[in-house]
Design a protein around this motif. Structure first.
Motif, mmCIF file in Angstrom:
data_model
loop_
_atom_site.group_PDB
_atom_site.id
_atom_site.type_symbol
_atom_site.label_atom_id
_atom_site.label_comp_id
_atom_site.label_asym_id
_atom_site.label_seq_id
_atom_site.Cartn_x
_atom_site.Cartn_y
_atom_site.Cartn_z
ATOM 1 N N ALA A 177 0.817 -1.213 0.000
ATOM 2 C CA ALA A 177 0.000 0.000 0.000
ATOM 3 C C ALA A 177 0.847 1.258 0.000
ATOM 4 C CB ALA A 177 -0.917 -0.006 1.229
ATOM 5 N N LEU A 178 2.021 1.200 0.624
ATOM 6 C CA LEU A 178 2.866 2.388 0.743
ATOM 7 C C LEU A 178 3.896 2.500 -0.375
ATOM 8 C CD1 LEU A 178 3.552 2.430 4.598
ATOM 9 C CD2 LEU A 178 1.798 3.670 3.313
ATOM 10 N N ALA A 179 3.904 1.538 -1.287
ATOM 11 C CA ALA A 179 4.935 1.525 -2.331
ATOM 12 C C ALA A 179 4.613 2.445 -3.500
ATOM 13 C CB ALA A 179 5.128 0.103 -2.853
ATOM 14 N N ALA A 180 3.376 2.915 -3.578
ATOM 15 C CA ALA A 180 2.934 3.637 -4.775
ATOM 16 C C ALA A 180 3.826 4.825 -5.108
ATOM 17 C CB ALA A 180 1.485 4.081 -4.597
ATOM 18 N N ASP A 181 4.099 5.681 -4.126
ATOM 19 C CA ASP A 181 4.885 6.891 -4.414
ATOM 20 C C ASP A 181 6.220 6.876 -3.690
ATOM 21 O OD1 ASP A 181 3.940 7.155 -1.870
ATOM 22 O OD2 ASP A 181 3.356 9.264 -2.066
ATOM 23 N N ALA A 182 6.723 5.685 -3.373
ATOM 24 C CA ALA A 182 7.959 5.588 -2.591
ATOM 25 C C ALA A 182 9.126 6.298 -3.268
ATOM 26 C CB ALA A 182 8.305 4.121 -2.341
ATOM 27 N N GLY A 183 9.202 6.213 -4.588
ATOM 28 C CA GLY A 183 10.311 6.829 -5.291
ATOM 29 C C GLY A 183 10.282 8.340 -5.284
ATOM 30 N N GLU A 184 9.149 8.932 -4.940
ATOM 31 C CA GLU A 184 9.020 10.387 -4.943
ATOM 32 C C GLU A 184 9.287 11.006 -3.570
ATOM 33 O OE1 GLU A 184 5.172 11.296 -6.454
ATOM 34 O OE2 GLU A 184 5.371 9.969 -8.192
#
Length: 373
Positions: free
Chosen positions: A126-133
Motif C-alpha cells: 500500500a505504501l509503495a505507490a509513491d515511494a520513489g518520490e
C-alpha cells in the motif's frame, strides 16, 4: 468436573452453568463453564462465560488466554491479535507457567506472527505507490510510522541529562539536507585522517580514556570502560576550549573546524574530538546531555563489523562520510572487528532550532554563568 472427565460434555455444561448462576461473583465457576462449553462445542456459550469472567477480573490470565484462543478459532483476526498481545504482556508477570501453557503461548505467538507478516506485506504494497518520490525526511518518517504501527520497532523519546529544549522533534538521525556543509567536511576526510594517523603513531598524553568516573562512583554500565583505552578520545576542542597541544599537531583539522557552523557557546560548546574504539569493544546504550545540539560523526577509519544504533535505527559508518544524530535518543556503538575504529565527533546546533533560538540558548548560559559565578 466429574462429567468432563467422563466425557459427558452436555451434563458438564448444565452443572457448570447451574453453579455459575448460583454464585455469579465466583470467577472460577465462569471459567469452568467456558471450559465445559469449549469441550462441548458450544462456542457462543463459551464466549458468554469468558466475557462474564473478564467482567469480574479483566486481568485474569486464564480468561484472557481462552478468549484469545476463541477469537483465533472463530477467525476474528483483528480482535485475536489484540487479545494475544494482551496475553503475552500478562504472561511476563508469571515466569513459572507450566510447559503446556508455554506451548499454548508459543502457538499464539506463531499465529500472531503470521498475521503480522500478512499485515507487513499489505502495508508495504500500500505504501509503495509513491515511494520513489519521497524525500529523505518523508522516507524515514513513513518507514518508522509503518514499522511502529506493525509492532516491528519502538519509538524512542528524548532523555536529557542536562538542558531540555521543548517542542523539538525527537528525531534519531537528522537528514543530510539540514547540513549543506557536510560535503565540504567530507572532502577533508583524507587530510583529517592523515593527521589522526600521525597523532596515533606518537600519541603521548593526547589520547585518554573517554570514560573517567569520579572516585567512589557506584558500579554501573560505565564501570567496564572507566579509565580504559578501549574507548579513547583525543580532544581538539573541549567545551569550546581549544586543546593547543593537539591543534598544533593537527592544524588542518583545526582550520576545518573553524570553518564549520558549529554550536559555539563560551565555556560549553563545541566539543570536537577523535573517538577510537578498540577491537571487540562496545559502548553501552546511553543518552546525552541536551537536545539543543546535533552530534556529527565523520567516519575516518572503520573496519567491517562496526555498527551504530540510535533509537530504532542501526547504521554502519562509511569512511569519508558524515551523519548527524540526536544523542538524547538512546544510542550505542560496537566494534566486532579485529582492528581499531576511529571517527571525528563534533557538536553542531540542532537543525530544528532557529538562529534566534540558538542566540537565546547562548544568552541563557551567559546569564547563568554571570549570575552564579
Amino acid at each position: 468436573m466429574a462429567a468432563l472427565r467422563a466425557g459427558d460434555a452436555p451434563t458438564a455444561i448444565l452443572a457448570a452453568r447451574e453453579a455459575a448462576d448460583a454464585d455469579p461473583a465466583a470467577l472460577s465457576l465462569w471459567i469452568n463453564l467456558a471450559l465445559a462449553c469449549r469441550i462441548g462445542g458450544d462456542t457462543p456459550g463459551e464466549r458468554v462465560a469468558l466475557e462474564r469472567a473478564l467482567e469480574l477480573d479483566r486481568l485474569d490470565f486464564t480468561a484472557q488466554l481462552r478468549m484469545a484462543q476463541l477469537l483465533q478459532r472463530e477467525g476474528e483476526e483483528t480482535k485475536a491479535l489484540i487479545a494475544w498481545d494482551g496475553v503475552q504482556q500478562l504472561a511476563q508477570q508469571y515466569p513459572g507457567l507450566p510447559d503446556p501453557v508455554r506451548a499454548e503461548l508459543a502457538a499464539g505467538e506463531a499465529f500472531c506472527g503470521q498475521l503480522r507478516s500478512r499485515l507487513a506485506e499489505a502495508t508495504t504494497a500500500a505504501l509503495a505507490a509513491d515511494a520513489g518520490e519521497r524525500d529523505e525526511t518523508e522516507r524515514r518518517r513513513i518507514d518508522a510510522f509503518a514499522a511502529a504501527a506493525l509492532g516491528q520497532r519502538r519509538i524512542y523519546a528524548n532523555e536529557c541529562a542536562g538542558l531540555y529544549y521543548p517542542f523539538l522533534p525527537a528525531d534519531e538521525f537528522f537528514d543530510r539536507r539540514h547540513f549543506p556543509w557536510f560535503a565540504a567536511l567530507e572532502a577533508e576526510a583524507g587530510a583529517i585522517r592523515a593527521e589522526l594517523d600521525a597523532l596515533l603513531a606518537e600519541p603521548g598524553e593526547a589520547i585518554r580514556p573517554y570514560v573517567r568516573m569520579e572516585p567512589g562512583s557506584p558500579e554501573n554500565k560505565w564501570t567496564v570502560l572507566d579509565g580504559s583505552l578501549d574507548w579513547s578520545a583525543c580532544f581538539l576542542l573541549e567545551y569550546g576550549v581549544p586543546n593547543a597541544a593537539v591543534i598544533e599537531r593537527c592544524p588542518h583539522t583545526a582550520r576545518v573546524l573553524d570553518s564549520l557552523p558549529l554550536a559555539r557557546i563560551p565555556g560549553r560548546a563545541p566539543n570536537a574530538f577523535f573517538s577510537m574504539l578498540r577491537p571487540r569493544s562496545r559502548i553501552p546504550a546511553h543518552t546525552g546531555v541536551t537536545n539543543t545540539r546535533a552530534i556529527i560523526h565523520l567516519a575516518l577509519d572503520v573496519p567491517p563489523g562496526c555498527g551504530f544504533r540510535v533509537g530504532g535505527e542501526t547504521r554502519q559508518w562509511v569512511e569519508g562520510k558524515a551523519f548527524a544524530f540526536d544523542d538524547t535518543i538512546e544510542h550505542e556503538a560496537w566494534n566486532d572487528s579485529d582492528a581499531r575504529r576511529a571517527v571525528l565527533i563534533i557538536d553542531a546546533w540542532n537543525p530544528h532550532l532557529s538562529e534566534r533560538e540558538c542566540a537565546a540558548i547562548t544568552a541563557y548560559f551567559a546569564a547563568n554563568d554571570a549570575a552564579l559565578g
